[in-house]
Design an enzyme around this catalytic site. Structure first.
Site, PDB file in Angstrom:
ATOM      1  N   SER A   1       0.653  -1.240   0.031  1.00  0.00           N
ATOM      2  CA  SER A   1       0.066  -0.006   0.109  1.00  0.00           C
ATOM      3  C   SER A   1       0.941   1.245   0.201  1.00  0.00           C
ATOM      4  O   SER A   1       2.163   1.382   0.423  1.00  0.00           O
ATOM      5  CB  SER A   1      -1.005   0.114   1.256  1.00  0.00           C
ATOM      6  OG  SER A   1      -2.002   0.761   1.153  1.00  0.00           O
TER       7      SER A   1
ATOM      8  N   GLY B   1      -3.065  -0.344  -3.825  1.00  0.00           N
ATOM      9  CA  GLY B   1      -1.925   0.182  -3.295  1.00  0.00           C
ATOM     10  C   GLY B   1      -1.154   1.502  -3.862  1.00  0.00           C
ATOM     11  O   GLY B   1      -0.308   1.856  -3.690  1.00  0.00           O
TER      12      GLY B   1
ATOM     13  N   PRO C   1      -7.998  -0.483  -5.852  1.00  0.00           N
ATOM     14  CA  PRO C   1      -7.571   0.696  -5.189  1.00  0.00           C
ATOM     15  C   PRO C   1      -8.722   1.194  -3.855  1.00  0.00           C
ATOM     16  O   PRO C   1      -9.856   0.904  -4.171  1.00  0.00           O
ATOM     17  CB  PRO C   1      -7.648   1.916  -6.331  1.00  0.00           C
ATOM     18  CG  PRO C   1      -8.765   1.369  -7.308  1.00  0.00           C
ATOM     19  CD  PRO C   1      -8.877  -0.233  -7.316  1.00  0.00           C
TER      20      PRO C   1
ATOM     21  N   ARG D   1      -7.377   3.491  -0.896  1.00  0.00           N
ATOM     22  CA  ARG D   1      -6.668   4.596  -0.297  1.00  0.00           C
ATOM     23  C   ARG D   1      -6.628   5.728  -1.500  1.00  0.00           C
ATOM     24  O   ARG D   1      -6.996   6.880  -1.375  1.00  0.00           O
ATOM     25  CB  ARG D   1      -4.986   4.690  -0.316  1.00  0.00           C
ATOM     26  CG  ARG D   1      -4.498   5.873   0.527  1.00  0.00           C
ATOM     27  CD  ARG D   1      -2.819   5.582   0.611  1.00  0.00           C
ATOM     28  NE  ARG D   1      -2.507   4.313   0.891  1.00  0.00           N
ATOM     29  CZ  ARG D   1      -2.195   4.130   2.266  1.00  0.00           C
ATOM     30  NH1 ARG D   1      -2.228   4.909   2.940  1.00  0.00           N
ATOM     31  NH2 ARG D   1      -1.677   3.005   2.426  1.00  0.00           N
TER      32      ARG D   1
ATOM     33  N   TYR E   1       2.682   3.584  11.482  1.00  0.00           N
ATOM     34  CA  TYR E   1       3.696   3.612  10.125  1.00  0.00           C
ATOM     35  C   TYR E   1       4.630   4.678  10.120  1.00  0.00           C
ATOM     36  O   TYR E   1       4.928   5.164   8.850  1.00  0.00           O
ATOM     37  CB  TYR E   1       2.722   3.570   8.957  1.00  0.00           C
ATOM     38  CG  TYR E   1       1.539   2.807   9.055  1.00  0.00           C
ATOM     39  CD1 TYR E   1       1.875   1.166   9.135  1.00  0.00           C
ATOM     40  CD2 TYR E   1       0.439   3.033   8.881  1.00  0.00           C
ATOM     41  CE1 TYR E   1       0.602   0.428   9.270  1.00  0.00           C
ATOM     42  CE2 TYR E   1      -0.924   2.439   9.029  1.00  0.00           C
ATOM     43  CZ  TYR E   1      -0.507   0.799   9.102  1.00  0.00           C
ATOM     44  OH  TYR E   1      -1.830   0.006   9.088  1.00  0.00           O
TER      45      TYR E   1
ATOM     46  N   CYS F   1      -3.516   9.660  26.651  1.00  0.00           N
ATOM     47  CA  CYS F   1      -2.739   9.691  27.780  1.00  0.00           C
ATOM     48  C   CYS F   1      -1.296   8.885  27.346  1.00  0.00           C
ATOM     49  O   CYS F   1      -1.310   7.775  27.646  1.00  0.00           O
ATOM     50  CB  CYS F   1      -3.289   9.103  28.948  1.00  0.00           C
ATOM     51  SG  CYS F   1      -4.384  10.356  29.739  1.00  0.00           S
TER      52      CYS F   1
ATOM     53  N   TYR G   1      -8.012   4.741   5.820  1.00  0.00           N
ATOM     54  CA  TYR G   1      -7.564   4.017   7.129  1.00  0.00           C
ATOM     55  C   TYR G   1      -7.325   5.110   8.279  1.00  0.00           C
ATOM     56  O   TYR G   1      -6.681   5.019   8.951  1.00  0.00           O
ATOM     57  CB  TYR G   1      -6.105   3.501   6.901  1.00  0.00           C
ATOM     58  CG  TYR G   1      -6.133   2.435   5.582  1.00  0.00           C
ATOM     59  CD1 TYR G   1      -6.530   1.352   5.729  1.00  0.00           C
ATOM     60  CD2 TYR G   1      -5.689   2.847   4.330  1.00  0.00           C
ATOM     61  CE1 TYR G   1      -6.730   0.644   4.843  1.00  0.00           C
ATOM     62  CE2 TYR G   1      -5.630   2.339   3.103  1.00  0.00           C
ATOM     63  CZ  TYR G   1      -6.186   0.933   3.344  1.00  0.00           C
ATOM     64  OH  TYR G   1      -6.393  -0.088   2.314  1.00  0.00           O
TER      65      TYR G   1
HETATM   66  N1  LLP Z   1      -6.622  -5.387  -1.691  1.00  0.00           N
HETATM   67  C1  LLP Z   1      -6.043  -5.981  -0.853  1.00  0.00           C
HETATM   68  C2  LLP Z   1      -6.314  -7.253  -1.009  1.00  0.00           C
HETATM   69  C3  LLP Z   1      -5.569  -5.454   0.302  1.00  0.00           C
HETATM   70  O1  LLP Z   1      -5.005  -6.212   1.303  1.00  0.00           O
HETATM   71  C4  LLP Z   1      -5.586  -3.958   0.333  1.00  0.00           C
HETATM   72  C5  LLP Z   1      -5.166  -3.237   1.457  1.00  0.00           C
HETATM   73  C6  LLP Z   1      -6.197  -3.134  -0.604  1.00  0.00           C
HETATM   74  C7  LLP Z   1      -6.640  -3.898  -1.940  1.00  0.00           C
HETATM   75  C8  LLP Z   1      -5.998  -1.851  -0.782  1.00  0.00           C
HETATM   76  O2  LLP Z   1      -5.031  -1.106  -0.763  1.00  0.00           O
HETATM   77  P1  LLP Z   1      -4.935   0.568  -0.931  1.00  0.00           P
HETATM   78  O3  LLP Z   1      -5.287   0.714  -2.413  1.00  0.00           O
HETATM   79  O4  LLP Z   1      -5.764   1.052   0.011  1.00  0.00           O
HETATM   80  O5  LLP Z   1      -3.376   0.868  -0.780  1.00  0.00           O
HETATM   81  N2  LLP Z   1      -3.669   0.453   7.001  1.00  0.00           N
HETATM   82  C9  LLP Z   1      -2.684   0.736   6.133  1.00  0.00           C
HETATM   83  C10 LLP Z   1      -2.859   0.038   4.907  1.00  0.00           C
HETATM   84  C11 LLP Z   1      -3.459  -1.223   5.099  1.00  0.00           C
HETATM   85  C12 LLP Z   1      -3.652  -1.873   3.683  1.00  0.00           C
HETATM   86  C13 LLP Z   1      -4.063  -3.242   3.799  1.00  0.00           C
HETATM   87  N3  LLP Z   1      -4.583  -3.732   2.434  1.00  0.00           N
HETATM   88  C14 LLP Z   1      -2.340   2.226   6.083  1.00  0.00           C
HETATM   89  O6  LLP Z   1      -2.932   3.062   6.826  1.00  0.00           O
HETATM   90  O7  LLP Z   1      -1.505   2.677   5.400  1.00  0.00           O
END
Ligand code: LLP
Length: 435
Positions: free
Chosen positions: A209, A247, A290, A292, A337, A364, A394
């Site tokens: 990601s 990602g 997608p 994020r 992160y 706290c 997120y």
């Molecule tokens: N597909 C799968 C199988 C995934 O595991 C994820 C994210 C996505 C799609 C979407 O990824 P994106 O396009 O949103 O990057 N909590 C972390 C991110 C964890 C992502 C988990 N999987 C953060 O706040 O950066």
């Protein structure tokens, strides 16, 4: 970084509604989502996939984990794209939002039997299988429901994506999927082929990601297509689908450059076409996930300043601590992160000189930091509003009740009007589960 309708420079506004009015009507902290911007971003990814892959374009599955609520599921439905869910809870919201089950894809490395059965019975289009146990579980659920379930196998293509270690997902030492290199993927293929209640459609990979550049995505496509070719050689038939995950990186800071959907899809389509040609394969249907990149920039968090404190460090330097009325319970990303954010004064302009400041929350915990270091006007006082952009992904979805802080609402703004789409939690909500 900001959603398209945000105006900064004077008093901050979003879709024609001022931060001051939003704070007055809905309180702080609050997540403010720009509805039109959400539609535009979701549409842009859909258009980019279709334009780059033409008849081989599959589905854009919005990754619900980034942020989901019933209203956003309705928006996804309106845009006409699909959704990726990874728990029974996300599945329930997608269904409540009216999304066609055929456009839902179920993920997860440890789906419960109840989740699998719910998905199969609901008619979920695709289940992405993550372990050999799951091959048996999904097959059993499909047999019980007298259905043939379409499945993809989640593969780990062995790629070190350039992102924070906790959000990279496709290197070998990871809990997700079947490794191509070790042969686990091949064993999984054989297992799925052993069940008449499963229809193997192809492979899936998600490499991580907040990724910039296309090389890791291209390499992932190359490795998955290599396995498609091996499958064709062995079984004399071609698998018709690849899902190359999500990602794609977004801008959090003023100098960050976000991935452009059209460019990313063009690069992916070149990689897919070239590799398929090399192996003499038909181009499979390509889907992406997608999360994020759709919801991240559509939201900002509005905080109210509660205290301003100057601390003298041993070195003789001063650090200004500006405390806001939220923090790690509505944005855990800086703690988890080392994620970086920026902020601006949102209720007025200031001509005061800038002072090096640290934006902290009300929890706290020393690590309750929203922004480790940022220059902010010297005249910020309690009652001022600060807006933090790009908190849509997120943020609310990973919010907690740490210190029994009720989670903030999500307010949607469009054409000068604001409305609640997720209400603020109350202290009564917090006590609701206590016996
Ligand atoms: N597909 C799968 C199988 C995934 O595991 C994820 C994210 C996505 C799609 C979407 O990824 P994106 O396009 O949103 O990057 N909590 C972390 C991110 C964890 C992502 C988990 N999987 C953060 O706040 O950066």
């Amino acid at each position: 970084m900001w959603s398209s309708s945000v105006q900064t420079g004077t008093e901050l506004s979003i879709a024609g509604v001022t931060a001051k009015n939003l704070a007055k009507e809905f309180g702080t902290p609050a997540f403010i989502v720009d509805e039109v911007d959400f539609y535009e971003r979701a549409t842009a990814w859909n258009k980019a996939l279709k334009e780059s892959f033409g008849t081989n374009a599959g589905t854009v599955y919005y990754a619900a984990k980034a942020f989901i609520c019933t209203e956003v599921a309705r928006w996804i439905n309106d845009v006409g794209i699909g959704i990726d869910v990874c728990t029974g809870g996300e599945l329930a919201v997608a269904l409540a939002g009216g999304i066609d089950p055929a456009k839902i894809e179920l993920h997860g490395n440890n789906k419960s039997m109840a989740e699998i059965e719910k998905a199969v019975i609901s008619g979920v289009g695709t289940i992405v299988i993550d372990s050999l146990y799951e091959v048996e579980r999904v097959a059993a659920a499909a047999t019980k429901a007298n259905k043939v379930q379409k499945v993809l196998l989640r593969l780990t293509p062995g790629i070190e994506a350039h992102t924070h270690e906790s959000i990279a997902t496709a290197h070998e030492d990871v809990k997700f999927g079947f490794s191509i290199a070790s042969g686990a993927a091949w064993d999984a293929i054989a297992a799925v082929r052993g069940h008449s209640s499963l229809e193997l459609r192809g492979f899936h990979a998600h490499i991580g990601s907040q990724i910039f550049g296309y090389e890791s995505f291209e390499l992932s496509a190359q490795r998955l297509i290599g396995l498609l070719a091996r499958y064709r050689d062995e079984f004399k038939s071609e698998l018709p689908e690849l899902d190359l995950g999500g990602g794609y990186g977004i801008a959090y800071l003023p100098d960050d450059v976000a991935v452009v959907p059209a460019d990313a899809m063009k690069a992916l389509s070149v990689a897919v076409t070239t590799n398929c040609q090399t192996h003499g394969l038909k181009i499979p249907t390509i889907s992406i996930e997608p999360g994020r990149a759709i919801v991240g920039p559509t939201m900002l968090t509005l905080y109210e300043v509660g205290t301003v404190k100057d601390v003298t460090l041993e070195s003789g330097l001063h650090r200004r601590y500006i405390s806001v009325d939220g923090g790690m319970s509505d944005n855990i990303r800086p703690s988890l992160y080392d994620a970086e954010y920026t902020t601006v004064l949102a209720n007025r302009t200031s001509t005061a000189k800038n002072v090096s400041s640290r934006l902290v929350g009300k929890h706290c915990e020393t690590g309750d930091i929203v922004i480790r270091e940022i220059d902010l006007p010297d005249d910020i006082v309690p009652g001022d509003l600060l807006a933090v952009p790009a908190t849509g992904a997120y943020g609310r979805s990973m919010a907690s009740n740490y210190n029994h802080v009720p989670r903030p609402p999500v307010i949607s703004v469009k054409d000068g009007k604001a409305r609640v789409i997720v209400r603020r939690e109350t202290e009564d909500d917090l006590r609701m589960l206590d016996i």
